[in-house]
Design an enzyme around this catalytic site. Structure first.
Site, PDB file in Angstrom:
ATOM      1  N   LYS A 189       0.805  -1.233   0.000  1.00 30.73           N
ATOM      2  CA  LYS A 189       0.000   0.000   0.000  1.00 30.73           C
ATOM      3  C   LYS A 189       0.832   1.275   0.000  1.00 30.73           C
ATOM      4  CE  LYS A 189      -4.447  -1.611   1.345  1.00 30.73           C
ATOM      5  NZ  LYS A 189      -4.243  -2.982   1.888  1.00 30.73           N
ATOM      6  N   GLU A 229      -9.680   6.607   4.072  1.00 31.05           N
ATOM      7  CA  GLU A 229     -10.569   5.669   4.752  1.00 31.05           C
ATOM      8  C   GLU A 229      -9.805   4.366   4.918  1.00 31.05           C
ATOM      9  OE1 GLU A 229     -10.516   5.847   1.476  1.00 31.05           O
ATOM     10  OE2 GLU A 229     -10.186   3.700   1.201  1.00 31.05           O
ATOM     11  N   SER A 265       1.621  -9.830  -1.205  1.00 31.99           N
ATOM     12  CA  SER A 265       1.319  -8.404  -1.031  1.00 31.99           C
ATOM     13  C   SER A 265       1.657  -7.839   0.340  1.00 31.99           C
ATOM     14  CB  SER A 265      -0.165  -8.152  -1.342  1.00 31.99           C
ATOM     15  OG  SER A 265      -0.989  -9.009  -0.572  1.00 31.99           O
TER      16      SER A 265
HETATM   17  C1  LIG Z   1      -5.128  -4.035   1.613  1.00 29.49           C
HETATM   18  C2  LIG Z   1      -4.430  -5.270   1.276  1.00 29.49           C
HETATM   19  C3  LIG Z   1      -4.839  -6.094   0.203  1.00 29.49           C
HETATM   20  C4  LIG Z   1      -6.081  -5.832  -0.612  1.00 29.49           C
HETATM   21  O1  LIG Z   1      -6.052  -4.667  -1.363  1.00 29.49           O
HETATM   22  P1  LIG Z   1      -5.780  -4.665  -2.937  1.00 29.49           P
HETATM   23  O2  LIG Z   1      -6.132  -3.294  -3.338  1.00 29.49           O
HETATM   24  O3  LIG Z   1      -6.668  -5.710  -3.543  1.00 29.49           O
HETATM   25  O4  LIG Z   1      -4.362  -4.983  -3.146  1.00 29.49           O
HETATM   26  C5  LIG Z   1      -4.075  -7.203  -0.118  1.00 29.49           C
HETATM   27  N1  LIG Z   1      -2.990  -7.529   0.600  1.00 29.49           N
HETATM   28  C6  LIG Z   1      -2.579  -6.792   1.653  1.00 29.49           C
HETATM   29  C7  LIG Z   1      -1.371  -7.215   2.393  1.00 29.49           C
HETATM   30  C8  LIG Z   1      -3.277  -5.641   2.025  1.00 29.49           C
HETATM   31  O5  LIG Z   1      -2.856  -4.918   3.073  1.00 29.49           O
END
Ligand SMILES: *Cc1c(COP(=O)(O)O)cnc(C)c1O
Length: 397
Positions: free
Chosen positions: A90, A112, A379
């Site tokens: 993020k 948000e 992610s």
């Molecule tokens: C917020 C988050 C997501 C989901 O958000 P996307 O916009 O779909 O990437 C996925 N993985 C992690 C680690 C997150 O913090």
């Protein structure tokens, strides 16, 4: 060549700008500012310098060798966004938007958050850049995500609990929109995923594309070619767009997005908007949604807070319809099993969101020959998920 969105922010029939008249001015101003800096060498140099020195990029690609051997099929590679500062992808996007806010002379930032990950990333950058930070969060989420709320406060942000509706993410989004309408002159709204009205889906995708751009260099260095599959979890869709986008024009690379099937697609307790939803309008854009016959937004569920959103970014809706990407869903139980396997086989504690992508890769890998490769966007890291995992698996915390 793939060239979306068009100038009005459409990805085929999806995307666009569905907002009140008062916000049109702010969105036009943002669109013009982004167009001005998007290719500006000075802006890009600062962006990449922040990513290198503050975030710790480039993030490595890791060959999950032992796990691949155990599965007995395709080789699994992990793009390590979990190693970024603040623990997920993020932050890449938040840096870009905060830099635009500064150039627009806006010193008040609103955001948000659901689980708190986007709130923490935003609070982090506001501290780094000396900006005021207000984060809207549903009061139910404020209670369940106490640690991230505390983190945001440590970083100097104001967290505003939202008491309307179901007191979760979509209500926090509505409240942030309301604030923006009221304070549009002084305020920049940092959206955390590839959703919202144009230009947000395009802009967030562009900032997150650093993930896929790095992979395009790293994979040939590691295996002499690009991967056969690129896989990512899809909540709002930003980590997926970030790794997909640079690969869209690369032939023979299959793109797979993995949604949350929660308790199962045969129940109502899931958040698989692409796999099980229908087109409609939510939060300023047209996309796939989970809604009832009357267009009321459905209650969603996922064991992972970051996946628990009734919509999805409009570009994914277009990639699904045009068949350039494929979308599947895995259940809470499948994601939890993949979570534990990743911990014990590879020594990496993944975020529960990312565990959805890993779970699908584990199903697919054994069906493929050993010389095929699957690149998964890891992610984020799972430190934030300890309480949930302890509760779900009966392991004592
Ligand atoms: C917020 C988050 C997501 C989901 O958000 P996307 O916009 O779909 O990437 C996925 N993985 C992690 C680690 C997150 O913090």
């Amino acid at each position: 060549m793939y060239d979306f969105p068009d100038v009005r922010g459409h990805f085929g029939p999806y995307g666009g700008v569905f907002v009140s008249e008062t916000l049109m001015y702010a969105l036009t101003e943002l669109k013009e500012t982004y167009a001005k800096y998007q290719h500006d060498p000075e802006f890009l140099a600062e962006f990449h310098s922040e990513l290198k020195h503050f975030v710790g990029r480039p993030s490595p690609v890791y060959h999950a060798k032992r796990w691949s051997e155990m599965l007995g099929g395709a080789q699994i590679y992990l793009k390590r966004e979990d190693l970024n500062h603040t623990g997920a992808h993020k932050i890449n996007n938040v840096i870009g938007q905060a830099m635009l806010a500064k150039r627009m002379g806006k010193k008040r930032i609103i955001a948000e958050t659901g689980a708190g990950q986007h709130g923490v990333a935003t609070a982090t950058i506001c501290a780094r850049m000396g900006l005021e930070c207000i984060v809207y969060q549903g009061s139910v989420d404020v209670a369940r995500q106490a640690q991230n709320v505390y983190r945001m406060k440590l970083l100097g942000a104001t967290v505003v609990p939202v008491e309307s509706g179901t007191k979760t993410l979509k209500d926090a989004l509505n409240e942030a929109m309301r604030d923006w309408v009221t304070n549009v002159e002084s305020t920049f709204y940092i959206i955390g995923t590839v959703a919202g009205p144009h230009p947000y889906p395009m802009m967030v995708r562009d900032f997150q594309s650093v993930i896929g751009e790095e992979c395009k260099v790293q994979m040939p260095e590691m295996i002499g070619r690009q991967p056969d599959y690129v896989m990512a979890c899809v909540g709002g869709g930003s980590n997926a767009m970030g790794i997909f986008y640079p690969y869209i024009d690369v032939p023979n690379v299959k793109l797979v997005g993995v949604e949350a099937a929660g308790h199962g697609l045969n129940t109502k307790e899931h958040s698989a908007a692409l796999v099980a939803g229908t087109p409609g309008v939510l939060h300023g854009n047209r996309t796939y949604l989970l809604q009832d016959e009357n267009g009321q937004i459905a209650e969603t569920h996922s064991v992972s807070a970051g996946m628990d959103y009734p919509g999805v970014g409009p570009e994914h809706a277009w990639l699904k319809d045009s068949k350039r990407a494929e979308y599947v869903a895995v259940t809470d139980d499948e994601a939890l099993k993949a979570f534990h396997d990743c911990c014990q086989i590879e020594g990496i504690i993944p975020a529960l969101e990312s565990s959805h992508a890993i779970a699908y890769a584990c199903k697919l890998a054994p069906t493929l020959p050993k010389d095929k490769s699957i690149l998964i966007n890891l992610s984020g890291r799972g430190d934030k998920d300890m309480h949930t995992v302890a509760q779900e698996s009966g392991l004592k915390f």
